[in-house]
Design an enzyme around this catalytic site. Structure first.
Site, short mmCIF file in Angstrom:
data_model
loop_
_atom_site.label_atom_id
_atom_site.label_comp_id
_atom_site.label_asym_id
_atom_site.label_seq_id
_atom_site.Cartn_x
_atom_site.Cartn_y
_atom_site.Cartn_z
CB SER A 70 77.13 33.60 58.63
OG SER A 70 77.39 34.21 59.87
CD GLN A 71 74.54 26.89 56.24
OE1 GLN A 71 74.73 26.63 57.43
NE2 GLN A 71 73.70 26.21 55.49
#
Ligand code: SAH
Length: 220
Positions: A70-71
């Site tokens: 994930s970012q």
């Protein structure tokens, strides 16, 4: 271009993390405990080697098996919404790279993490102990089932986009517990916070739009 040594956490990496934290502040992340944890976890060690030079960019990247890490903004946003306290029992659905797991352990949580892709489950299980995050417990299976023997949990964090709110997981949440879940189809999801108010009731609030890989049934 400088190639990072896989296991090394250098001053350069620490500098890049400080800059990432400033980026996250500008984007609205205010929880100092979350920012502190992100400042400590060496994200480059969770990355696929092809993308290692982008480890401290605020973006999601492929990690194999068609999945993504994930970012950092998304990790920070979900973790802040979860309101993690020391010693909380946290169930994470979607171990993936194990990066989010490490952030939760860094914050003092007792983490139980489930992954349905065997390759990723095995990799995370070997990476985290090497970094000192070996207190987390890893499970291979379908996150929709939760981990009944360890229920109930103070917090449940879902890191894949779910088409429906999983009642089986809500039943494994303590009363007063919080669940953070990206809810929607495979094109976009809204971040939902579920607060369990009694054995049979919960409140739902919505916290912006995100894009995750889908939460799938069964295992690979
Ligand atoms: N938390 C991860 C994010 C990985 S992306 C990280 O920090 O890297 C989401 C992950 O959820 C993928 O690895 C995917 O395989 C997993 N996943 C999807 N559906 C799942 C399910 N039903 N049970 C367990 N894991 C699931």
């Amino acid at each position: 271009m400088h190639q990072f040594n896989l296991m090394e956490d250098s001053y350069r990496h620490k500098g890049l993390r400080r800059k990432l934290i400033e980026d996250l502040r500008v984007k609205g992340i205010k929880d100092e405990r979350v920012l502190d944890a992100i400042g400590k976890v060496p994200r480059h060690i969770f990355m696929d080697s092809s993308f290692i030079n982008f480890s401290y960019k605020d973006q999601a990247f492929p990690i194999g098996a068609g999945q993504t890490i994930s970012q950092p903004y998304t990790v920070a946003f979900q973790t802040a919404l979860l309101e993690v306290s020391m010693m909380d029992k946290v169930l994470e659905i979607g171990t993936g790279s194990g990066y989010q797991t490490a952030v939760l352990v860094e914050m003092g949580a007792k983490v139980y993490s489930i992954e349905r892709q065997r390759e990723l489950y095995l990799k995370a299980q070997s990476t985290l102990p090497r970094l000192g995050y070996g207190k987390a417990m890893f499970f291979f299976g379908d996150g929709y089932q939760g981990v009944p023997p360890y229920a109930p949990f103070d917090k449940i964090l879902i890191t894949a986009g779910a088409a429906e709110l999983p009642e089986k997981l809500i039943s494994q949440l303590k009363i007063g517990g919080r669940m953070v879940i990206p809810h929607g189809d495979n094109k976009s999801q809204t971040m939902k916070l579920i607060v369990k108010t009694s054995e049979n009731d919960y409140e739902v609030s919505t916290h912006g739009n995100f894009l995750f890989v889908p939460m799938l049934k069964g295992t690979e």
